[in-house]
Write an enzyme that holds these catalytic residues in place. Structure first.
Site, short mmCIF file in Angstrom:
data_model
loop_
_atom_site.label_atom_id
_atom_site.label_comp_id
_atom_site.label_asym_id
_atom_site.label_seq_id
_atom_site.Cartn_x
_atom_site.Cartn_y
_atom_site.Cartn_z
N HIS A 1 -5.55 14.18 -9.12
CA HIS A 1 -5.60 12.79 -9.58
C HIS A 1 -4.60 12.49 -10.69
O HIS A 1 -4.11 11.37 -10.80
CB HIS A 1 -7.02 12.46 -10.06
CG HIS A 1 -8.02 12.40 -8.95
ND1 HIS A 1 -7.88 11.54 -7.87
CD2 HIS A 1 -9.16 13.08 -8.74
CE1 HIS A 1 -8.90 11.70 -7.05
NE2 HIS A 1 -9.69 12.63 -7.55
N ASP B 1 -2.14 9.52 -10.44
CA ASP B 1 -2.05 8.42 -11.42
C ASP B 1 -0.60 8.16 -11.81
O ASP B 1 -0.19 7.01 -12.02
CB ASP B 1 -2.87 8.75 -12.66
CG ASP B 1 -4.38 8.68 -12.41
OD1 ASP B 1 -4.77 8.16 -11.34
OD2 ASP B 1 -5.15 9.11 -13.27
N ASP C 1 0.85 -1.19 0.00
CA ASP C 1 0.00 0.00 0.00
C ASP C 1 0.89 1.24 0.00
O ASP C 1 1.85 1.33 0.79
CB ASP C 1 -0.90 0.00 1.24
CG ASP C 1 -1.89 1.16 1.23
OD1 ASP C 1 -2.97 1.00 0.64
OD2 ASP C 1 -1.56 2.22 1.81
N GLU D 1 -4.77 2.27 -4.21
CA GLU D 1 -3.31 2.35 -4.19
C GLU D 1 -2.67 1.07 -3.67
O GLU D 1 -1.47 1.07 -3.35
CB GLU D 1 -2.86 3.54 -3.32
CG GLU D 1 -3.19 3.43 -1.85
CD GLU D 1 -4.57 3.95 -1.48
OE1 GLU D 1 -4.76 4.31 -0.31
OE2 GLU D 1 -5.45 4.00 -2.37
N ASN E 1 -2.64 12.51 -3.05
CA ASN E 1 -3.55 12.62 -4.19
C ASN E 1 -4.39 13.88 -4.10
O ASN E 1 -4.62 14.59 -5.09
CB ASN E 1 -4.44 11.37 -4.24
CG ASN E 1 -4.90 11.04 -5.64
OD1 ASN E 1 -4.21 11.34 -6.60
ND2 ASN E 1 -6.05 10.43 -5.75
#
Length: 303
Positions: A181, A185, A168, A211, A176
């Site tokens: 975003h 990404d 994780d 994630e 984020n």
């Protein structure tokens, strides 16, 4: 969706913003538009065409065969009444015609088989695409579930160890939310690349959701799996990211990892649950750590 498709994510955001209910029909439409597309319908139509064509080829071959048999039977009944030379000529013509028809039929079926092979290859690519996360290029949950079941069976049959790794990205939500975003990404793609790069070719990496990433390590003990996990964790922490538009340093990216080893007779869910608890302990005790189920058991015993 886990933001695996930007257009799908935007559509979902619009639906949420307009307070539209996610009915069964809405969900089916989203799947058809953004996941399956028109390819499935096109392939179904192509298969129908090939089946229809093959049926016509067979029907024509059967009709030709019946006509030829009837003609040969007629020649046989006239054998005592006509010149043998003329009968032999007729017979030779029929045999040549039969050979020509057989060659044409073989060519037609060969073409149909080639088209079927192309359809199979297209369907195989579509199936692979349906099992792949579009953002990271790793396997998605569908692909992971299939491989995990197969790995479990192989471990049970061979008696060889099977270890799973659950990763994780630390503080990803805060990261984020701060940078957006699009940058988020990029982080996911970067971590996925490092994750895959430092696994063996026979290992199976997947995006577990959001994630979180998952790896199946067949023929691997928990101890060897921890060594692999530590290598991945350190390599991720070495990477630095900068915002292209401003050059801003986005700081270090770190990850926490939990591992568990399959125990004969248990369900996959039980093994995954232990890896998840180990991951949670890694998070709870400072992040950027690797914790195995053995450390988890020791922690529980101490408590």
């Amino acid at each position: 969706a886990a933001r695996s498709d930007s257009n799908l994510s935007k559509t979902i955001d619009v639906l949420i913003g307009n307070r539209k209910p996610f009915t069964e029909q809405t969900n089916r439409d989203l799947v058809r538009l953004f996941i399956l597309g028109d390819q499935q319908a096109a392939m179904s139509e192509k298969v129908r065409e090939l089946v229809h064509g093959a049926r016509n080829l067979l029907a024509g071959a059967i009709d030709d065969q019946s006509a030829q048999i009837s003609k040969l039977e007629h020649v046989a009944t006239q054998a005592s009444q006509h010149d043998p030379k003329s009968l032999l000529a007729v017979l030779l013509d029929e045999l040549l015609n039969a050979n020509t028809r057989a060659a044409k039929l073989e060519a037609s079926f060969s073409k149909t088989c080639q088209e079927l092979d192309q359809v199979k290859e297209t369907l195989a690519r579509a199936d692979q695409s349906a099992k792949t996360d579009a953002l990271t290029g790793l396997a998605n949950r569908r692909g992971l579930d299939e491989r995990l079941k197969a790995s479990q069976m192989r471990a049970m049959e061979s008696g060889k160890p099977l270890t799973i790794l659950l990763l994780d990205i630390d503080h990803f939500k805060r990261f984020n939310d701060k940078y957006g975003h699009q940058v988020g990404d990029q982080v996911l793609r970067l971590v996925a690349s490092v994750f895959k790069e430092h696994l063996r070719e026979e290992d199976f990496p997947a995006r577990y959701g959001g994630e979180e990433m998952f790896a199946i390590l067949e023929d691997t003990s928990l101890g060897v799996g921890k060594t692999t996990a530590e290598r991945i964790r350190c390599k991720i922490a070495e990477r630095k990211m900068h915002k292209r538009s401003t050059g801003e340093d986005l700081g270090l990216i770190t990850a926490s990892i939990g591992l568990a080893e399959f125990r004969a007779g248990e369900t996959l869910g039980e093994m995954v649950e232990r890896a998840d608890r180990a991951l949670y302990q890694a998070k709870r005790t400072g992040r950027n750590r690797t914790v195995t189920e053995l450390e988890l058991d020791a922690d529980i015993a101490a408590a």
